[in-house]
Design a protein around this motif. Structure first.
Motif, PDB file in Angstrom:
ATOM      1  N   THR A   1       2.039   5.362  24.322  1.00 55.07           N
ATOM      2  CA  THR A   1       1.328   6.592  23.991  1.00 55.07           C
ATOM      3  C   THR A   1       2.079   7.809  24.511  1.00 55.07           C
ATOM      4  OG1 THR A   1      -0.740   5.407  23.937  1.00 55.07           O
ATOM      5  CG2 THR A   1      -0.892   7.764  24.191  1.00 55.07           C
ATOM      6  N   THR A   2       2.753   7.645  25.643  1.00 50.29           N
ATOM      7  CA  THR A   2       3.541   8.761  26.169  1.00 50.29           C
ATOM      8  C   THR A   2       4.665   9.124  25.193  1.00 50.29           C
ATOM      9  OG1 THR A   2       3.048   7.929  28.366  1.00 50.29           O
ATOM     10  CG2 THR A   2       4.762   9.588  28.203  1.00 50.29           C
ATOM     11  N   VAL A   3       5.308   8.108  24.615  1.00 48.15           N
ATOM     12  CA  VAL A   3       6.357   8.381  23.624  1.00 48.15           C
ATOM     13  C   VAL A   3       5.755   9.171  22.461  1.00 48.15           C
ATOM     14  CG1 VAL A   3       7.883   7.358  21.889  1.00 48.15           C
ATOM     15  CG2 VAL A   3       7.781   6.375  24.179  1.00 48.15           C
ATOM     16  N   LEU A   4       4.617   8.704  21.952  1.00 50.70           N
ATOM     17  CA  LEU A   4       3.999   9.376  20.806  1.00 50.70           C
ATOM     18  C   LEU A   4       3.607  10.809  21.162  1.00 50.70           C
ATOM     19  CD1 LEU A   4       1.712   6.717  19.115  1.00 50.70           C
ATOM     20  CD2 LEU A   4       4.153   7.121  18.872  1.00 50.70           C
TER      21      LEU A   4
ATOM     22  N   VAL B   1       8.260   2.041  11.781  1.00 48.12           N
ATOM     23  CA  VAL B   1       8.650   1.547  13.099  1.00 48.12           C
ATOM     24  C   VAL B   1       7.415   1.129  13.874  1.00 48.12           C
ATOM     25  CG1 VAL B   1       9.863   2.089  15.233  1.00 48.12           C
ATOM     26  CG2 VAL B   1      10.581   3.157  13.088  1.00 48.12           C
ATOM     27  N   GLY B   2       7.417  -0.089  14.374  1.00 40.83           N
ATOM     28  CA  GLY B   2       6.338  -0.557  15.235  1.00 40.83           C
ATOM     29  C   GLY B   2       6.764  -0.413  16.675  1.00 40.83           C
TER      30      GLY B   2
ATOM     31  N   PHE C   1      -0.839  12.860  12.369  1.00 41.10           N
ATOM     32  CA  PHE C   1      -1.133  12.030  13.535  1.00 41.10           C
ATOM     33  C   PHE C   1      -2.551  11.492  13.454  1.00 41.10           C
ATOM     34  CE2 PHE C   1      -2.566  12.373  18.162  1.00 41.10           C
ATOM     35  CZ  PHE C   1      -2.190  11.079  18.456  1.00 41.10           C
ATOM     36  N   ILE C   2      -2.698  10.193  13.602  1.00 41.59           N
ATOM     37  CA  ILE C   2      -4.027   9.612  13.789  1.00 41.59           C
ATOM     38  C   ILE C   2      -4.022   8.915  15.136  1.00 41.59           C
ATOM     39  CG2 ILE C   2      -5.779   8.010  12.933  1.00 41.59           C
ATOM     40  CD1 ILE C   2      -4.822   8.398  10.162  1.00 41.59           C
ATOM     41  N   ALA C   3      -4.791   9.465  16.067  1.00 37.57           N
ATOM     42  CA  ALA C   3      -4.985   8.757  17.332  1.00 37.57           C
ATOM     43  C   ALA C   3      -6.045   7.705  17.054  1.00 37.57           C
ATOM     44  CB  ALA C   3      -5.451   9.730  18.395  1.00 37.57           C
TER      45      ALA C   3
ATOM     46  N   LEU D   1       0.883   6.964  14.170  1.00 40.96           N
ATOM     47  CA  LEU D   1      -0.404   6.274  14.311  1.00 40.96           C
ATOM     48  C   LEU D   1      -0.480   5.637  15.689  1.00 40.96           C
ATOM     49  CD1 LEU D   1      -0.252   4.400  10.882  1.00 40.96           C
ATOM     50  CD2 LEU D   1      -1.593   6.436  11.373  1.00 40.96           C
ATOM     51  N   ASP D   2      -1.496   5.989  16.445  1.00 36.54           N
ATOM     52  CA  ASP D   2      -1.650   5.428  17.781  1.00 36.54           C
ATOM     53  C   ASP D   2      -2.872   4.515  17.787  1.00 36.54           C
ATOM     54  OD1 ASP D   2      -1.532   4.852  20.426  1.00 36.54           O
ATOM     55  OD2 ASP D   2      -2.120   6.827  21.137  1.00 36.54           O
ATOM     56  N   GLU D   3      -2.668   3.224  17.724  1.00 27.47           N
ATOM     57  CA  GLU D   3      -3.767   2.251  17.686  1.00 27.47           C
ATOM     58  C   GLU D   3      -4.798   2.654  16.627  1.00 27.47           C
ATOM     59  OE1 GLU D   3      -3.982  -0.486  19.319  1.00 27.47           O
ATOM     60  OE2 GLU D   3      -2.625  -0.275  21.006  1.00 27.47           O
TER      61      GLU D   3
END
Lengths: 285, 315
Positions: free
Chosen positions: A44-47, A33-34, A80-82, A153-155
């Protein structure tokens, strides 16, 4: 397919700012999902809510857990990878492997070593001595060696050069994704993930403005390059965006019958970036 | 997987990050040994010149006191430095990873926030003193041997006087117990440092000091009393008096010594026997209500730090 993440009325306020405004969505097992949105849209709040890194209002179920209460339990099955460079500079590569091995029951050290062997990263190096791209390779090697159900994955590739960015996603797709795992990714570099995604979610101003599978997006949205003489009839079909290219008009339609559109010109599936711009402009209007 | 494995890894992690926890005691130990070299050289010269005259009539009690004075006394400097080191370590422990955002990595691992915070507290209360004690013991063995060799080269044999394995081992055990008691006694301070570390966005040091000072000042100006300052400073002074001091009389020469600072113990109200610290005198500290009040306050601060880590870790 079972639902991995279920959000109902998910909300988050920072003072008077509504970062998330009663958001509902489901994410099913096996999807990539993108989550796409402008800065400050609430991605980012969702993540963070999904990962149990922030509090929220409303309901959120991740793998049967409430992330607010069971982050520790959840993290056995969620990785998780920020964005790059959140690995501490003082950490030695070998120690990073040992630490994750000791605290994570689903980590496989051999697998991580196998991924690292393909890179130029030495086990004796400290994170601070590695380039940004190598830190990301290291983090990805650690994460891909964990047998998790959900990867967030966050950015993940922000600030990396094109070689590392391409490699990142090809590793992810070839060595990690097996059709059962689920990946939730936010990024600004939409073009890079476009071919990877199975589902698309647009978020703007704390609300979800699009949430569909890529197939559904391909059916629902169409781009038509229209000759000037047919411009008016194209406008009559309520396009969601209109651009000019080489003296012709490029229209984007949502939910208009294909037969009607084919009379106007050649049909294309819009790129995610164009769709994003069109949907968000619509939201602004 | 071994059930202890995650906790061992957490303990090691702190030493990887804060190398000073072992480097500082090691450096002090090396300095001590260097001075001992110099000192044993001086002893050798003095003995050659006939300036050293060993009185073999020294009583058994005085011999033991002398050995203990050496063991506790040389630990004093180590301990003073370690207390400052633990202070700075704890202030950094929940702040550094928020500042460099590596908290996002640590919190993506299946470890609870309580486990993480308690691993920092454990490092300050147990690991740091244990590393210090190891450095103290090694330093004392080497310096002791140096002095014995230097004197024997000059023809003076003090080995029978100082080689009292029972006394030496008991003194080290007493030292270990003193360090545990010291950590528990200082728990309210340690908890406070963790709380500030988990809470402050920056300038942790300023907050740890300024908030108590401000509260003391406010109490004095508004209410006109000074209970808070006497409680805080009294707690520190009592620690030195109760655990860390000892008045030793060796062959008529008075030596004030302890593992923290030299405090003359003759008027110490906490040690009725007036002697150096013993297992018994240390155990007596658990009979002080202040010990338990301090532990309770420390526990509240630690819970606060855990809560902040879980709910307010963004910087």
């Amino acid at each position: 397919m079972s639902v991995l993440i279920k959000a109902r009325g998910l909300s988050k306020r920072y003072g008077s700012l509504r970062a998330l405004d009663k958001v509902d969505f489901d994410i099913e097992e096996g999807c990539i999902v993108g989550l796409i949105g402008p800065n400050g849209a609430g991605k980012t709040t969702v993540l963070k809510a999904v990962l149990g890194l922030t509090g929220f209002d409303g309901e959120l179920d991740v793998l049967g857990h409430d992330p607010r209460k069971a982050r520790e339990r959840l993290m056995q099955e969620v990785c998780f990878i920020a964005d790059v460079a959140v690995l501490p500079r003082w950490l030695k590569v070998g120690n990073a492997l040992s630490f994750v091995e000791a605290v994570h029951p689903r980590f496989n050290r051999e697998r991580a070593m196998h991924f690292l062997e393909r890179t130029r990263i030495s086990q004796k190096s400290k994170v601070g001595q590695l380039s940004k791209g190598m830190v990301t390779q290291l983090h990805l090697a650690l994460i891909m060696a964990i047998d998790a159900k959900l990867l967030v994955l966050d950015e993940p590739t922000i600030g990396l050069d094109i070689l590392y960015r391409k490699e990142f996603y090809s590793n992810l797709l070839n060595d990690y994704f097996d059709g059962k795992r689920t990946i939730l990714v936010t990024t600004h570099q939409v073009e890079e993930v476009e071919k990877l995604l199975t589902h698309l979610m647009f978020i703007d101003n704390g609300r979800i403005v699009l949430n569909d599978s890529m197939e559904a997006v391909g059916e629902k949205y169409a781009e038509v390059l229209v000759n000037p003489d047919k411009t008016e009839s194209a406008r009559g079909l309520n396009p969601i965006s209109e651009r000019e290219i080489f003296g012709k008009k490029l229209f984007l339609f949502e939910g208009v019958e294909r037969g009607k559109l084919q009379q106007l010109g050649e049909l294309h599936t819009p790129s995610v970036a164009d769709l994003f711009v069109a949907k968000l402009k619509g939201a602004v209007q | 997987m071994n059930a202890m494995q995650p906790y061992i890894a957490l303990g090691k992690r702190e030493i990887w990050e804060h190398k000073s926890l072992w480097i500082v005691p090691a450096v002090i130990g090396c300095l001590g040994i260097l001075f001992a070299f110099y000192g044993s050289g001086a002893l050798l010269v003095a003995a050659h010149q006939g300036m050293i005259n060993i009185n073999s009539d020294i009583s058994g009690v005085d011999r033991m006191e002398g050995v203990r004075a050496f063991i506790f006394g040389s630990a004093a400097f180590f301990n003073t430095v370690m207390l400052f080191m633990v202070w700075f370590y704890l202030m950094d422990s929940l702040h550094a990873d928020r500042k460099d955002r590596s908290i996002l990595f640590w919190r993506s691992l299946p470890l609870s926030d309580a486990t993480t915070v308690l691993s920092k507290l454990f490092t300050g209360m147990v690991t740091a003193p244990a590393l210090m004690l190891a450095a103290v013991i090694v330093t004392e063995i080497i310096t002791g041997i140096l002095f014995i060799i230097a004197l024997s080269l000059a023809g003076v044999n003090i080995l029978p006087l100082v080689f009292q394995p029972g006394t030496i081992v008991l003194a080290w055990i007493t030292l270990a117990f003193a360090l545990i008691v010291q950590s528990l006694w200082l728990l309210p301070f340690y908890g406070w440092f963790l709380l500030c570390s988990a809470w402050a966005r920056k300038l942790v040091l300023a907050w740890t000091v300024l908030i108590p000072l401000g509260a003391m000042l406010a109490e004095r100006l508004v209410i006109g009393t000074h209970y808070l300052s006497s409680a805080i400073f009294g707690h520190i002074v009592k620690m030195f008096m109760m655990t860390m001091s000892g008045h030793y009389s060796v062959n008529g020469v008075s030596v004030g010594s302890g593992i923290a600072v030299g405090v003359d113990n003759r008027h110490n109200p906490f040690l009725d026997h007036g002697g150096p610290m013993t297992l018994g005198s240390l155990a007596h500290m658990f009979a002080q209500p202040e010990m338990w009040i301090g532990i309770a306050i420390g526990a509240i601060f630690v819970f606060g730090a855990i809560w902040l880590r879980r709910n307010r870790s963004e910087i």
